[in-house]
Motif scaffolding. Sequence first.
Motif, PDB file in Angstrom:
ATOM      1  N   LEU B   9       8.364 -22.785  26.561  1.00  0.00           N
ATOM      2  CA  LEU B   9       8.471 -21.333  26.709  1.00  0.00           C
ATOM      3  C   LEU B   9       9.925 -20.919  26.674  1.00  0.00           C
ATOM      4  O   LEU B   9      10.271 -19.872  26.130  1.00  0.00           O
ATOM      5  CB  LEU B   9       7.830 -20.898  28.026  1.00  0.00           C
ATOM      6  CG  LEU B   9       6.305 -20.902  28.070  1.00  0.00           C
ATOM      7  CD1 LEU B   9       5.816 -20.396  29.413  1.00  0.00           C
ATOM      8  CD2 LEU B   9       5.762 -20.032  26.955  1.00  0.00           C
ATOM      9  N   ASP B  10      10.799 -21.747  27.252  1.00  0.00           N
ATOM     10  CA  ASP B  10      12.237 -21.483  27.184  1.00  0.00           C
ATOM     11  C   ASP B  10      12.658 -21.169  25.758  1.00  0.00           C
ATOM     12  O   ASP B  10      13.241 -20.125  25.468  1.00  0.00           O
ATOM     13  CB  ASP B  10      13.026 -22.722  27.642  1.00  0.00           C
ATOM     14  CG  ASP B  10      13.102 -22.815  29.148  1.00  0.00           C
ATOM     15  OD1 ASP B  10      12.098 -22.489  29.794  1.00  0.00           O
ATOM     16  OD2 ASP B  10      14.156 -23.208  29.652  1.00  0.00           O
ATOM     17  N   THR B  11      12.349 -22.110  24.875  1.00  0.00           N
ATOM     18  CA  THR B  11      12.791 -21.993  23.484  1.00  0.00           C
ATOM     19  C   THR B  11      12.159 -20.785  22.803  1.00  0.00           C
ATOM     20  O   THR B  11      12.839 -20.062  22.070  1.00  0.00           O
ATOM     21  CB  THR B  11      12.402 -23.257  22.717  1.00  0.00           C
ATOM     22  OG1 THR B  11      11.987 -24.249  23.633  1.00  0.00           O
ATOM     23  CG2 THR B  11      13.535 -23.747  21.887  1.00  0.00           C
ATOM     24  N   VAL B  12      10.881 -20.593  23.038  1.00  0.00           N
ATOM     25  CA  VAL B  12      10.188 -19.485  22.373  1.00  0.00           C
ATOM     26  C   VAL B  12      10.754 -18.143  22.826  1.00  0.00           C
ATOM     27  O   VAL B  12      11.138 -17.303  21.996  1.00  0.00           O
ATOM     28  CB  VAL B  12       8.672 -19.547  22.658  1.00  0.00           C
ATOM     29  CG1 VAL B  12       7.984 -18.310  22.108  1.00  0.00           C
ATOM     30  CG2 VAL B  12       8.076 -20.801  22.054  1.00  0.00           C
ATOM     31  N   PHE B  13      10.853 -17.936  24.135  1.00  0.00           N
ATOM     32  CA  PHE B  13      11.358 -16.657  24.626  1.00  0.00           C
ATOM     33  C   PHE B  13      12.811 -16.444  24.216  1.00  0.00           C
ATOM     34  O   PHE B  13      13.204 -15.347  23.838  1.00  0.00           O
ATOM     35  CB  PHE B  13      11.211 -16.567  26.142  1.00  0.00           C
ATOM     36  CG  PHE B  13       9.815 -16.237  26.596  1.00  0.00           C
ATOM     37  CD1 PHE B  13       9.125 -15.166  26.039  1.00  0.00           C
ATOM     38  CD2 PHE B  13       9.191 -16.977  27.575  1.00  0.00           C
ATOM     39  CE1 PHE B  13       7.836 -14.859  26.454  1.00  0.00           C
ATOM     40  CE2 PHE B  13       7.904 -16.673  27.998  1.00  0.00           C
ATOM     41  CZ  PHE B  13       7.224 -15.609  27.434  1.00  0.00           C
ATOM     42  N   ALA B  14      13.612 -17.500  24.279  1.00  0.00           N
ATOM     43  CA  ALA B  14      15.014 -17.372  23.886  1.00  0.00           C
ATOM     44  C   ALA B  14      15.108 -16.980  22.412  1.00  0.00           C
ATOM     45  O   ALA B  14      15.923 -16.140  22.031  1.00  0.00           O
ATOM     46  CB  ALA B  14      15.761 -18.673  24.141  1.00  0.00           C
TER      47      ALA B  14
END
Lengths: 117, 117
Positions: B9-14
């Motif tokens: 989720l970190d990567t996706v939201f970022a």
Amino acid sequence: MIAAHAPSLDTVFAALADPTRRTILAMLLEDDMAVTDVAEPFSMSLAAISKHLGILAAAGLITQEKRGRVKWCKLDPDALKGASVWMQGFGQFEPVNLDAFEAFLERELGAEGDAIL
Amino acid sequence: MIAAHAPSLDTVFAALADPTRRTILAMLLEDDMAVTDVAEPFSMSLAAISKHLGILAAAGLITQEKRGRVKWCKLDPDALKGASVWMQGFGQFEPVNLDAFEAFLERELGAEGDAIL
DNA sequence: CGCATATTCAACCGATCGGTTGACGATAGC
DNA sequence: GCTATCGTCAACCGATCGGTTGAATATGCG
């Protein structure tokens, strides 16, 4: 400064991109909390948590109300609506899968204190 | 290096937190595109766009397939599913409002070339 | 082969991010 | 009034981000 009344997608997604902040949101899903109580399970300074809460508030994801010397933090899920609408346009996803979310939350909250998610 | 098969989720939201990248996703919603064509409407270097595409690919939001000397970029909306599930757990939102999304897209694409969103 | 096109790599830059620490302002309670 | 608690502010730090430029690597084409 010019107030940003309607938080932009930029701010909302950026706020969501940090695992600490997502964990905080998940905690607030269960109940409103004071800043100190939010900070308790994390192994980082109160000032750091205060900053995180500020970012969440700026994104409109939470509201903060000061009663006495305690500042209460409350989830404000409306801010997710715009972002959710944006995202859903891409996938024509099936209807909300709340079971999946429950499972996710369990993992996320189960790991409190550690920097896993 | 260790491959990140399931983008966090970190990567996706970022990845979603940047207006340029969201605009690129909206462009790819209409059709697959080559890197150079993606870059065309933006007033920034090709290398910068290449980086943005790399970030989108790392987040699983697009896939890139090289045919000849052209690398084709294709939207992969599945990666949004996890993030969407996460977000919707907070709001119990009404069913998808695609009209709102259409309106949003129009604004976003209508401003192509300028750094507005 | 030789040149143009498509894309990435590498080094660099200033700005922002996530965190720390220490001092500070308010409020509550004895 | 004094002191402990709640929370923020300000300055600082290293790391990452978004962008640039220039060189390098493929691949296609005459």
